[in-house]
Design an enzyme around this catalytic site. Structure first.
Site, PDB file in Angstrom:
ATOM      1  CB  CYS A  80      -0.893  -0.003   1.239  1.00  0.00           C
ATOM      2  SG  CYS A  80      -1.896   1.473   1.369  1.00  0.00           S
ATOM      3  CB  CYS A  86      -2.684   4.599   6.557  1.00  0.00           C
ATOM      4  SG  CYS A  86      -4.288   3.911   6.926  1.00  0.00           S
ATOM      5  CB  CYS A  89      -1.665  -1.805   7.581  1.00  0.00           C
ATOM      6  SG  CYS A  89      -3.074  -2.397   6.655  1.00  0.00           S
ATOM      7  CD  GLN A 278     -16.197 -13.058  13.702  1.00  0.00           C
ATOM      8  OE1 GLN A 278     -15.095 -12.516  13.632  1.00  0.00           O
ATOM      9  NE2 GLN A 278     -16.692 -13.521  14.849  1.00  0.00           N
ATOM     10  CG  PHE A 307     -19.615 -13.076  24.565  1.00  0.00           C
ATOM     11  CD1 PHE A 307     -19.758 -11.812  25.125  1.00  0.00           C
ATOM     12  CD2 PHE A 307     -19.062 -14.092  25.336  1.00  0.00           C
ATOM     13  CE1 PHE A 307     -19.350 -11.573  26.441  1.00  0.00           C
ATOM     14  CE2 PHE A 307     -18.655 -13.865  26.648  1.00  0.00           C
ATOM     15  CZ  PHE A 307     -18.789 -12.598  27.209  1.00  0.00           C
ATOM     16  CG  ASN A 312     -20.489 -15.959  12.365  1.00  0.00           C
ATOM     17  OD1 ASN A 312     -20.750 -16.168  11.195  1.00  0.00           O
ATOM     18  ND2 ASN A 312     -19.251 -15.957  12.838  1.00  0.00           N
ATOM     19  CD  GLU A 328     -24.817 -10.098  21.402  1.00  0.00           C
ATOM     20  OE1 GLU A 328     -23.845 -10.807  21.100  1.00  0.00           O
ATOM     21  OE2 GLU A 328     -24.712  -8.876  21.624  1.00  0.00           O
ATOM     22  CG  ASP A 377     -16.447 -14.777  18.909  1.00  0.00           C
ATOM     23  OD1 ASP A 377     -15.340 -14.264  19.146  1.00  0.00           O
ATOM     24  OD2 ASP A 377     -17.087 -14.564  17.855  1.00  0.00           O
ATOM     25  CB  CYS A 403     -10.555 -10.344  18.986  1.00  0.00           C
ATOM     26  SG  CYS A 403     -11.613  -9.599  20.220  1.00  0.00           S
TER      27      CYS A 403
HETATM   28  C1  LIG Z   1     -16.542 -10.815  18.993  1.00  0.00           C
HETATM   29  S1  LIG Z   1     -18.253 -10.524  18.861  1.00  0.00           S
HETATM   30  C2  LIG Z   1     -18.808 -12.148  18.450  1.00  0.00           C
HETATM   31  C3  LIG Z   1     -20.178 -12.238  17.856  1.00  0.00           C
HETATM   32  C4  LIG Z   1     -20.540 -13.564  17.194  1.00  0.00           C
HETATM   33  N1  LIG Z   1     -20.051 -14.699  17.922  1.00  0.00           N
HETATM   34  C5  LIG Z   1     -20.036 -13.611  15.764  1.00  0.00           C
HETATM   35  O1  LIG Z   1     -19.204 -14.487  15.435  1.00  0.00           O
HETATM   36  O2  LIG Z   1     -20.472 -12.792  14.932  1.00  0.00           O
HETATM   37  C6  LIG Z   1     -18.681 -10.303  20.526  1.00  0.00           C
HETATM   38  C7  LIG Z   1     -20.161 -10.160  20.812  1.00  0.00           C
HETATM   39  O3  LIG Z   1     -20.279  -9.923  22.227  1.00  0.00           O
HETATM   40  C8  LIG Z   1     -21.326  -9.008  22.449  1.00  0.00           C
HETATM   41  N2  LIG Z   1     -21.060  -8.386  23.761  1.00  0.00           N
HETATM   42  C9  LIG Z   1     -20.194  -7.389  24.043  1.00  0.00           C
HETATM   43  N3  LIG Z   1     -20.231  -7.096  25.357  1.00  0.00           N
HETATM   44  C10 LIG Z   1     -21.145  -7.933  25.917  1.00  0.00           C
HETATM   45  C11 LIG Z   1     -21.636  -8.117  27.228  1.00  0.00           C
HETATM   46  N4  LIG Z   1     -21.182  -7.389  28.233  1.00  0.00           N
HETATM   47  N5  LIG Z   1     -22.554  -9.072  27.436  1.00  0.00           N
HETATM   48  C12 LIG Z   1     -23.008  -9.820  26.414  1.00  0.00           C
HETATM   49  N6  LIG Z   1     -22.600  -9.690  25.148  1.00  0.00           N
HETATM   50  C13 LIG Z   1     -21.678  -8.761  24.893  1.00  0.00           C
HETATM   51  C14 LIG Z   1     -21.280  -8.064  21.267  1.00  0.00           C
HETATM   52  O4  LIG Z   1     -22.552  -7.451  21.069  1.00  0.00           O
HETATM   53  C15 LIG Z   1     -20.880  -9.001  20.133  1.00  0.00           C
HETATM   54  O5  LIG Z   1     -22.026  -9.509  19.478  1.00  0.00           O
END
Ligand SMILES: C[S@@+](CC[C@H](N)C(=O)[O-])C[C@H]1O[C@@H](n2cnc3c(N)ncnc32)[C@H](O)[C@@H]1O
Length: 446
Positions: A80, A86, A89, A278, A307, A312, A328, A377, A403
Protein backbone atom coordinates in the site's frame (compact mmCIF):
# COMPACT_ATOMS: atom_id res chain seq x y z
CA UNK A 1 -4.60 15.60 30.89
CA UNK A 2 -1.84 16.17 28.31
CA UNK A 3 1.10 13.75 28.63
CA UNK A 4 4.48 15.30 29.45
CA UNK A 5 7.35 14.02 27.31
CA UNK A 6 11.04 14.67 27.86
CA UNK A 7 12.64 17.30 25.63
CA UNK A 8 14.19 15.94 22.39
CA UNK A 9 17.67 17.26 21.56
CA UNK A 10 19.58 17.52 18.27
CA UNK A 11 21.56 14.37 19.15
CA UNK A 12 18.25 12.42 19.15
CA UNK A 13 17.69 13.09 15.46
CA UNK A 14 20.23 10.69 13.97
CA UNK A 15 21.16 7.54 15.90
CA UNK A 16 21.92 3.98 14.94
CA UNK A 17 21.19 0.64 16.58
CA UNK A 18 20.46 -3.05 16.03
CA UNK A 19 16.92 -4.35 16.49
CA UNK A 20 16.47 -7.31 18.82
CA UNK A 21 12.71 -7.85 18.89
CA UNK A 22 9.29 -6.90 17.51
CA UNK A 23 6.59 -5.30 19.66
CA UNK A 24 2.96 -6.42 19.49
CA UNK A 25 2.12 -3.36 17.39
CA UNK A 26 4.85 -4.10 14.83
CA UNK A 27 7.67 -1.79 16.00
CA UNK A 28 11.29 -2.89 16.22
CA UNK A 29 12.63 -3.11 19.77
CA UNK A 30 16.19 -2.03 20.62
CA UNK A 31 18.07 -1.32 23.82
CA UNK A 32 20.03 1.92 23.55
CA UNK A 33 23.47 2.53 25.10
CA UNK A 34 21.84 4.15 28.16
CA UNK A 35 19.89 0.89 28.67
CA UNK A 36 16.55 2.35 27.62
CA UNK A 37 14.14 0.17 25.64
CA UNK A 38 13.21 1.92 22.40
CA UNK A 39 10.35 1.11 20.04
CA UNK A 40 11.30 2.02 16.48
CA UNK A 41 8.61 2.26 13.81
CA UNK A 42 9.61 0.71 10.47
CA UNK A 43 12.39 -1.51 11.87
CA UNK A 44 12.45 -5.31 12.03
CA UNK A 45 14.34 -7.81 14.23
CA UNK A 46 17.93 -8.43 13.14
CA UNK A 47 18.18 -5.16 11.21
CA UNK A 48 20.77 -2.41 11.72
CA UNK A 49 19.08 0.95 11.30
CA UNK A 50 19.60 4.69 11.44
CA UNK A 51 16.71 6.27 13.31
CA UNK A 52 15.49 9.34 15.12
CA UNK A 53 13.77 9.53 18.48
CA UNK A 54 10.22 10.88 18.28
CA UNK A 55 9.26 10.71 21.97
CA UNK A 56 11.16 10.20 25.20
CA UNK A 57 9.20 8.79 28.12
CA UNK A 58 10.56 8.13 31.61
CA UNK A 59 10.79 4.37 31.11
CA UNK A 60 11.12 3.97 27.33
CA UNK A 61 11.63 5.83 24.06
CA UNK A 62 9.86 5.86 20.72
CA UNK A 63 11.53 6.38 17.37
CA UNK A 64 11.22 6.16 13.61
CA UNK A 65 13.54 4.63 11.02
CA UNK A 66 15.56 6.98 8.79
CA UNK A 67 17.50 4.31 6.90
CA UNK A 68 17.74 0.52 6.94
CA UNK A 69 21.49 -0.27 7.03
CA UNK A 70 21.09 -4.05 6.76
CA UNK A 71 17.67 -5.49 5.98
CA UNK A 72 16.03 -8.56 7.51
CA UNK A 73 15.28 -11.52 5.21
CA UNK A 74 11.68 -11.18 6.45
CA UNK A 75 11.33 -7.64 5.07
CA UNK A 76 8.65 -7.27 2.39
CA UNK A 77 7.61 -4.44 0.08
CA UNK A 78 4.42 -2.94 1.54
CA UNK A 79 1.58 -3.34 -1.00
CA UNK A 80 0.00 0.00 0.00
CA UNK A 81 1.21 3.49 -0.93
CA UNK A 82 -0.07 4.81 2.43
CA UNK A 83 1.83 2.32 4.61
CA UNK A 84 3.82 4.12 7.28
CA UNK A 85 1.37 6.99 7.68
CA UNK A 86 -2.05 5.34 7.74
CA UNK A 87 -2.92 3.85 11.12
CA UNK A 88 -4.93 1.01 9.53
CA UNK A 89 -1.98 -1.40 9.01
CA UNK A 90 1.27 -1.80 10.92
CA UNK A 91 2.88 -4.98 9.53
CA UNK A 92 2.94 -4.60 5.73
CA UNK A 93 6.76 -4.40 5.78
CA UNK A 94 6.93 -7.93 7.22
CA UNK A 95 6.44 -11.02 5.02
CA UNK A 96 3.12 -12.81 5.58
CA UNK A 97 4.89 -15.93 6.88
CA UNK A 98 6.78 -13.82 9.42
CA UNK A 99 3.61 -11.93 10.41
CA UNK A 100 1.85 -15.18 11.24
CA UNK A 101 4.92 -16.56 13.05
CA UNK A 102 5.06 -13.37 15.11
CA UNK A 103 1.37 -13.71 16.04
CA UNK A 104 1.86 -17.36 17.02
CA UNK A 105 4.83 -16.36 19.18
CA UNK A 106 2.84 -13.60 20.91
CA UNK A 107 -0.08 -15.95 21.51
CA UNK A 108 2.12 -18.60 23.13
CA UNK A 109 4.08 -16.03 25.17
CA UNK A 110 0.90 -14.50 26.52
CA UNK A 111 -0.64 -17.88 27.37
CA UNK A 112 2.48 -18.61 29.37
CA UNK A 113 2.82 -15.15 30.91
CA UNK A 114 -0.79 -14.31 31.84
CA UNK A 115 -2.26 -17.80 32.17
CA UNK A 116 0.74 -20.00 33.08
CA UNK A 117 -0.57 -22.48 30.51
CA UNK A 118 0.89 -24.35 27.55
CA UNK A 119 -1.26 -26.09 24.94
CA UNK A 120 -0.78 -29.81 24.17
CA UNK A 121 -0.74 -28.84 20.47
CA UNK A 122 -0.32 -25.70 18.38
CA UNK A 123 -2.30 -26.21 15.17
CA UNK A 124 -1.36 -24.64 11.81
CA UNK A 125 -2.80 -21.14 11.32
CA UNK A 126 -5.96 -20.49 9.33
CA UNK A 127 -5.23 -18.01 6.61
CA UNK A 128 -6.73 -16.58 3.42
CA UNK A 129 -6.03 -13.74 1.01
CA UNK A 130 -3.85 -11.04 2.62
CA UNK A 131 -5.49 -8.23 0.60
CA UNK A 132 -9.04 -6.94 0.02
CA UNK A 133 -10.35 -9.01 2.90
CA UNK A 134 -11.92 -6.33 5.05
CA UNK A 135 -15.71 -6.13 4.85
CA UNK A 136 -16.23 -3.48 7.52
CA UNK A 137 -14.54 -0.12 8.05
CA UNK A 138 -15.19 3.33 9.44
CA UNK A 139 -13.66 6.07 7.30
CA UNK A 140 -13.19 9.46 8.94
CA UNK A 141 -14.01 12.64 6.99
CA UNK A 142 -12.23 15.91 7.75
CA UNK A 143 -12.02 19.34 6.16
CA UNK A 144 -8.41 20.49 6.20
CA UNK A 145 -8.49 24.29 6.62
CA UNK A 146 -4.88 24.91 5.51
CA UNK A 147 -5.30 23.15 2.19
CA UNK A 148 -9.06 23.90 1.98
CA UNK A 149 -9.63 20.29 0.99
CA UNK A 150 -11.43 17.25 2.32
CA UNK A 151 -9.66 14.16 3.57
CA UNK A 152 -11.22 10.72 3.81
CA UNK A 153 -9.41 7.84 5.47
CA UNK A 154 -8.26 6.15 8.65
CA UNK A 155 -6.48 7.94 11.48
CA UNK A 156 -2.73 8.35 11.11
CA UNK A 157 -0.47 6.47 13.51
CA UNK A 158 -0.27 8.14 16.96
CA UNK A 159 -2.26 11.15 15.78
CA UNK A 160 -5.74 12.56 15.35
CA UNK A 161 -5.05 13.48 11.73
CA UNK A 162 -6.53 11.44 8.90
CA UNK A 163 -4.52 9.82 6.14
CA UNK A 164 -5.97 11.12 2.91
CA UNK A 165 -6.45 7.78 1.15
CA UNK A 166 -6.34 7.22 -2.60
CA UNK A 167 -7.10 3.56 -2.07
CA UNK A 168 -7.02 0.92 0.61
CA UNK A 169 -5.48 -2.44 -0.26
CA UNK A 170 -7.06 -4.39 2.59
CA UNK A 171 -10.64 -3.15 2.09
CA UNK A 172 -13.09 -5.20 0.05
CA UNK A 173 -12.09 -4.61 -3.61
CA UNK A 174 -15.56 -3.28 -4.47
CA UNK A 175 -14.89 -0.21 -2.33
CA UNK A 176 -11.11 -0.14 -1.68
CA UNK A 177 -10.41 1.82 -4.87
CA UNK A 178 -13.49 4.06 -4.63
CA UNK A 179 -12.28 6.25 -1.75
CA UNK A 180 -11.55 9.36 -3.91
CA UNK A 181 -15.05 8.97 -5.39
CA UNK A 182 -16.52 8.85 -1.87
CA UNK A 183 -14.49 11.95 -0.99
CA UNK A 184 -15.80 13.83 -4.07
CA UNK A 185 -19.33 12.81 -3.16
CA UNK A 186 -19.02 14.16 0.40
CA UNK A 187 -17.39 17.34 -0.90
CA UNK A 188 -20.30 17.93 -3.28
CA UNK A 189 -22.92 17.95 -0.50
CA UNK A 190 -24.24 21.20 0.98
CA UNK A 191 -23.67 19.79 4.49
CA UNK A 192 -20.18 18.45 3.77
CA UNK A 193 -18.68 20.16 6.85
CA UNK A 194 -21.11 18.26 9.06
CA UNK A 195 -20.29 14.77 7.84
CA UNK A 196 -17.71 13.24 10.20
CA UNK A 197 -17.64 9.66 8.93
CA UNK A 198 -18.71 7.12 6.36
CA UNK A 199 -19.08 3.56 7.55
CA UNK A 200 -18.68 0.67 5.14
CA UNK A 201 -20.27 -2.77 5.38
CA UNK A 202 -20.01 -5.28 2.54
CA UNK A 203 -22.26 -8.28 2.09
CA UNK A 204 -22.03 -11.15 -0.38
CA UNK A 205 -24.08 -9.13 -2.91
CA UNK A 206 -23.36 -5.48 -2.27
CA UNK A 207 -21.56 -2.72 -0.38
CA UNK A 208 -23.41 -0.39 1.98
CA UNK A 209 -22.23 3.14 2.81
CA UNK A 210 -23.63 4.63 6.02
CA UNK A 211 -23.27 8.41 5.89
CA UNK A 212 -23.18 10.00 9.33
CA UNK A 213 -24.53 13.57 9.19
CA UNK A 214 -24.85 16.03 12.06
CA UNK A 215 -27.22 18.45 10.28
CA UNK A 216 -30.21 17.87 7.99
CA UNK A 217 -29.40 17.07 4.37
CA UNK A 218 -31.15 18.93 1.55
CA UNK A 219 -33.23 17.32 -1.21
CA UNK A 220 -30.37 18.05 -3.58
CA UNK A 221 -27.94 16.23 -1.24
CA UNK A 222 -30.26 13.21 -1.20
CA UNK A 223 -30.42 13.26 -5.02
CA UNK A 224 -26.62 13.27 -5.24
CA UNK A 225 -26.34 10.40 -2.75
CA UNK A 226 -28.90 8.22 -4.51
CA UNK A 227 -27.34 8.95 -7.92
CA UNK A 228 -23.96 7.88 -6.47
CA UNK A 229 -25.51 4.69 -5.08
CA UNK A 230 -27.06 3.88 -8.47
CA UNK A 231 -23.86 4.63 -10.40
CA UNK A 232 -21.56 2.60 -8.10
CA UNK A 233 -24.05 -0.16 -7.16
CA UNK A 234 -23.73 0.81 -3.49
CA UNK A 235 -26.55 0.77 -0.98
CA UNK A 236 -26.80 4.16 0.75
CA UNK A 237 -27.86 4.63 4.37
CA UNK A 238 -28.13 7.85 6.37
CA UNK A 239 -27.16 8.07 10.01
CA UNK A 240 -28.59 11.30 11.44
CA UNK A 241 -28.02 12.30 15.06
CA UNK A 242 -30.09 10.24 17.53
CA UNK A 243 -32.94 9.85 18.26
CA UNK A 244 -33.48 9.86 14.47
CA UNK A 245 -32.69 6.36 13.28
CA UNK A 246 -30.34 4.99 10.66
CA UNK A 247 -32.29 4.42 7.44
CA UNK A 248 -31.67 3.31 3.90
CA UNK A 249 -32.31 5.74 1.02
CA UNK A 250 -31.04 3.67 -1.91
CA UNK A 251 -32.19 1.37 -3.38
CA UNK A 252 -35.76 1.81 -2.21
CA UNK A 253 -36.70 -1.82 -1.65
CA UNK A 254 -38.38 -3.49 1.29
CA UNK A 255 -35.34 -4.52 3.34
CA UNK A 256 -32.70 -2.60 5.26
CA UNK A 257 -30.71 -5.78 5.85
CA UNK A 258 -27.72 -7.27 4.06
CA UNK A 259 -26.75 -10.95 4.15
CA UNK A 260 -23.93 -13.47 3.96
CA UNK A 261 -24.00 -17.21 3.43
CA UNK A 262 -22.30 -20.13 5.09
CA UNK A 263 -22.83 -22.48 2.15
CA UNK A 264 -21.22 -25.54 3.77
CA UNK A 265 -23.98 -25.51 6.40
CA UNK A 266 -26.79 -24.23 4.20
CA UNK A 267 -27.13 -21.10 6.34
CA UNK A 268 -27.85 -17.52 5.30
CA UNK A 269 -27.49 -14.75 7.90
CA UNK A 270 -29.05 -11.32 7.62
CA UNK A 271 -27.42 -8.31 9.24
CA UNK A 272 -27.75 -4.55 9.47
CA UNK A 273 -24.69 -2.58 8.24
CA UNK A 274 -23.99 -1.37 11.79
CA UNK A 275 -24.27 -4.85 13.40
CA UNK A 276 -21.18 -6.71 14.57
CA UNK A 277 -20.12 -9.14 11.84
CA UNK A 278 -16.79 -10.91 11.38
CA UNK A 279 -14.60 -8.67 9.22
CA UNK A 280 -13.01 -11.33 7.01
CA UNK A 281 -15.56 -13.23 4.93
CA UNK A 282 -13.04 -15.74 3.55
CA UNK A 283 -11.74 -16.71 7.01
CA UNK A 284 -15.10 -16.69 8.83
CA UNK A 285 -16.40 -20.01 7.36
CA UNK A 286 -13.00 -21.66 8.00
CA UNK A 287 -13.03 -20.47 11.61
CA UNK A 288 -16.58 -21.79 12.05
CA UNK A 289 -15.56 -25.15 10.54
CA UNK A 290 -12.58 -25.40 12.89
CA UNK A 291 -14.83 -24.63 15.87
CA UNK A 292 -17.41 -27.24 14.78
CA UNK A 293 -14.71 -29.87 14.25
CA UNK A 294 -13.17 -29.18 17.66
CA UNK A 295 -16.55 -29.29 19.41
CA UNK A 296 -17.06 -32.72 17.80
CA UNK A 297 -20.82 -32.14 17.76
CA UNK A 298 -23.21 -35.04 18.29
CA UNK A 299 -26.93 -35.16 17.55
CA UNK A 300 -27.55 -35.48 21.30
CA UNK A 301 -25.51 -32.40 22.34
CA UNK A 302 -26.87 -29.35 24.10
CA UNK A 303 -24.58 -26.42 23.36
CA UNK A 304 -24.15 -22.97 24.92
CA UNK A 305 -22.95 -20.15 22.62
CA UNK A 306 -21.85 -17.14 24.70
CA UNK A 307 -21.54 -13.71 23.00
CA UNK A 308 -23.46 -15.16 20.06
CA UNK A 309 -24.13 -11.92 18.13
CA UNK A 310 -26.49 -12.55 15.23
CA UNK A 311 -25.95 -16.33 15.35
CA UNK A 312 -22.75 -16.69 13.30
CA UNK A 313 -21.71 -19.82 15.26
CA UNK A 314 -25.11 -20.67 16.80
CA UNK A 315 -26.90 -21.51 13.56
CA UNK A 316 -24.18 -23.77 12.07
CA UNK A 317 -23.95 -25.52 15.47
CA UNK A 318 -27.74 -26.02 15.42
CA UNK A 319 -27.43 -28.04 12.19
CA UNK A 320 -25.45 -30.76 14.02
CA UNK A 321 -26.53 -30.59 17.70
CA UNK A 322 -29.78 -31.33 19.49
CA UNK A 323 -30.21 -27.84 20.95
CA UNK A 324 -28.23 -24.56 21.08
CA UNK A 325 -28.67 -21.69 23.53
CA UNK A 326 -27.26 -18.37 22.27
CA UNK A 327 -26.60 -15.54 24.74
CA UNK A 328 -25.81 -11.98 23.75
CA UNK A 329 -25.80 -8.53 25.40
CA UNK A 330 -27.51 -6.58 22.62
CA UNK A 331 -31.26 -6.97 22.40
CA UNK A 332 -31.21 -6.02 18.71
CA UNK A 333 -28.67 -8.75 17.96
CA UNK A 334 -30.75 -11.31 19.86
CA UNK A 335 -33.78 -10.39 17.75
CA UNK A 336 -31.62 -10.66 14.64
CA UNK A 337 -30.38 -14.12 15.72
CA UNK A 338 -33.94 -15.29 16.38
CA UNK A 339 -35.04 -14.06 12.94
CA UNK A 340 -32.01 -15.73 11.34
CA UNK A 341 -32.90 -19.04 13.00
CA UNK A 342 -36.45 -18.73 11.62
CA UNK A 343 -35.22 -17.86 8.12
CA UNK A 344 -33.08 -20.98 8.14
CA UNK A 345 -35.94 -23.12 9.49
CA UNK A 346 -34.02 -24.01 12.62
CA UNK A 347 -36.28 -24.92 15.52
CA UNK A 348 -33.64 -26.18 17.95
CA UNK A 349 -32.24 -22.78 19.03
CA UNK A 350 -33.12 -20.33 21.78
CA UNK A 351 -31.63 -16.88 22.34
CA UNK A 352 -31.53 -14.68 25.42
CA UNK A 353 -30.30 -11.17 26.16
CA UNK A 354 -27.90 -11.07 29.12
CA UNK A 355 -25.08 -8.80 30.12
CA UNK A 356 -22.29 -11.36 30.38
CA UNK A 357 -19.98 -9.27 32.55
CA UNK A 358 -22.44 -9.62 35.44
CA UNK A 359 -23.64 -12.72 37.22
CA UNK A 360 -26.94 -11.55 38.73
CA UNK A 361 -28.07 -12.81 42.13
CA UNK A 362 -31.32 -14.05 40.55
CA UNK A 363 -29.80 -16.12 37.79
CA UNK A 364 -31.75 -16.61 34.54
CA UNK A 365 -32.76 -20.20 33.75
CA UNK A 366 -30.09 -20.66 31.07
CA UNK A 367 -27.40 -19.90 33.68
CA UNK A 368 -28.60 -22.66 36.01
CA UNK A 369 -28.40 -25.45 33.42
CA UNK A 370 -25.56 -27.72 32.33
CA UNK A 371 -24.32 -28.10 28.73
CA UNK A 372 -22.41 -30.76 26.80
CA UNK A 373 -20.31 -28.21 24.87
CA UNK A 374 -19.64 -24.47 25.02
CA UNK A 375 -18.51 -22.02 22.38
CA UNK A 376 -17.56 -18.50 23.44
CA UNK A 377 -16.42 -15.55 21.34
CA UNK A 378 -16.18 -12.57 23.70
CA UNK A 379 -15.08 -8.99 22.97
CA UNK A 380 -11.50 -7.89 23.81
CA UNK A 381 -12.23 -7.77 27.54
CA UNK A 382 -12.69 -11.56 27.61
CA UNK A 383 -15.15 -13.60 29.66
CA UNK A 384 -13.83 -13.57 33.24
CA UNK A 385 -17.25 -13.48 34.94
CA UNK A 386 -18.63 -16.31 32.81
CA UNK A 387 -15.60 -18.54 33.41
CA UNK A 388 -16.52 -18.62 37.12
CA UNK A 389 -19.76 -20.39 36.10
CA UNK A 390 -18.08 -23.04 33.97
CA UNK A 391 -17.83 -25.71 36.71
CA UNK A 392 -21.63 -25.56 36.97
CA UNK A 393 -22.09 -25.74 33.19
CA UNK A 394 -19.95 -28.91 33.31
CA UNK A 395 -19.21 -28.97 29.55
CA UNK A 396 -16.88 -31.69 28.22
CA UNK A 397 -15.49 -29.43 25.49
CA UNK A 398 -15.07 -25.67 25.26
CA UNK A 399 -14.03 -23.77 22.14
CA UNK A 400 -12.86 -20.24 22.92
CA UNK A 401 -12.55 -17.79 19.99
CA UNK A 402 -10.64 -14.69 21.01
CA UNK A 403 -9.56 -11.33 19.57
CA UNK A 404 -7.21 -10.61 22.48
CA UNK A 405 -4.56 -13.16 23.49
CA UNK A 406 -4.02 -11.46 26.87
CA UNK A 407 -7.60 -12.03 28.06
CA UNK A 408 -7.70 -15.46 26.42
CA UNK A 409 -4.57 -16.32 28.43
CA UNK A 410 -6.06 -15.00 31.68
CA UNK A 411 -9.30 -16.99 31.16
CA UNK A 412 -7.35 -20.09 30.03
CA UNK A 413 -5.38 -19.92 33.29
CA UNK A 414 -8.64 -20.02 35.28
CA UNK A 415 -10.07 -22.89 33.22
CA UNK A 416 -6.91 -24.96 33.60
CA UNK A 417 -5.69 -24.17 37.13
CA UNK A 418 -9.03 -23.57 38.86
CA UNK A 419 -11.58 -25.63 36.97
CA UNK A 420 -9.60 -28.69 35.89
CA UNK A 421 -9.72 -28.29 32.09
CA UNK A 422 -6.85 -29.17 29.77
CA UNK A 423 -5.76 -26.76 27.06
CA UNK A 424 -5.68 -29.25 24.19
CA UNK A 425 -5.09 -27.05 21.13
CA UNK A 426 -4.57 -23.45 20.13
CA UNK A 427 -4.08 -21.77 16.78
CA UNK A 428 -3.85 -18.37 15.21
CA UNK A 429 -6.58 -17.27 12.82
CA UNK A 430 -5.14 -14.75 10.37
CA UNK A 431 -8.34 -12.71 10.39
CA UNK A 432 -6.62 -9.32 10.10
CA UNK A 433 -3.54 -9.63 7.81
CA UNK A 434 -1.09 -6.69 7.86
CA UNK A 435 -2.48 -5.38 11.16
CA UNK A 436 -1.24 -6.25 14.62
CA UNK A 437 -4.63 -7.70 15.70
CA UNK A 438 -4.46 -11.33 16.73
CA UNK A 439 -7.44 -13.67 16.47
CA UNK A 440 -7.02 -17.09 18.07
CA UNK A 441 -8.96 -20.26 18.77
CA UNK A 442 -8.48 -22.63 21.69
CA UNK A 443 -9.93 -26.01 22.66
CA UNK A 444 -10.32 -27.03 26.30
CA UNK A 445 -11.59 -30.40 27.44
CA UNK A 446 -11.97 -32.54 30.53
C1 LIG B 1 -16.54 -10.82 18.99
S1 LIG B 1 -18.25 -10.52 18.86
C2 LIG B 1 -18.81 -12.15 18.45
C3 LIG B 1 -20.18 -12.24 17.86
C4 LIG B 1 -20.54 -13.56 17.19
N1 LIG B 1 -20.05 -14.70 17.92
C5 LIG B 1 -20.04 -13.61 15.76
O1 LIG B 1 -19.20 -14.49 15.44
O2 LIG B 1 -20.47 -12.79 14.93
C6 LIG B 1 -18.68 -10.30 20.53
C7 LIG B 1 -20.16 -10.16 20.81
O3 LIG B 1 -20.28 -9.92 22.23
C8 LIG B 1 -21.33 -9.01 22.45
N2 LIG B 1 -21.06 -8.39 23.76
C9 LIG B 1 -20.19 -7.39 24.04
N3 LIG B 1 -20.23 -7.10 25.36
C10 LIG B 1 -21.14 -7.93 25.92
C11 LIG B 1 -21.64 -8.12 27.23
N4 LIG B 1 -21.18 -7.39 28.23
N5 LIG B 1 -22.55 -9.07 27.44
C12 LIG B 1 -23.01 -9.82 26.41
N6 LIG B 1 -22.60 -9.69 25.15
C13 LIG B 1 -21.68 -8.76 24.89
C14 LIG B 1 -21.28 -8.06 21.27
O4 LIG B 1 -22.55 -7.45 21.07
C15 LIG B 1 -20.88 -9.00 20.13
O5 LIG B 1 -22.03 -9.51 19.48
Amino acid sequence: MKKAYKQLTSSDSDLSTTITGLSHDGRGIATLKDGKTTFIRGALPGESVRFKLTRKHTKYNEGEVIEILSASADRATPPCEHFGTCGGCSLQHLSMTAQIKQKEKTLQEQLKHFGKVEPDEVVPPLFGSPLNYRRKARLGVLFHRNTQSFQVGFREKDSNRLTNLNRCEILDARVGNQIPAIKNLVESLSQSLNIPQVEIAASDETVALVIRHLTALTDDDIKKLTAFGAAHHFHIYLQPSPPARVHKIWPLDDTELLSYSLKEHDICLQFHPLDFTQINSEINPRMIQQALDWLDLQKTDTVLDLFCGLGNFTLPIARYAEHVVGIEGSDDMVKRAQKNAELNQLTNTEFHTSNLVIVPRAQPTWMKKSYDKILLDPPRSGAKEMIDLFPKFAAKKIVYVSCNPATLARDAGELVHKHGYKLKKVGVINMFPHTSHIEAIALFSR
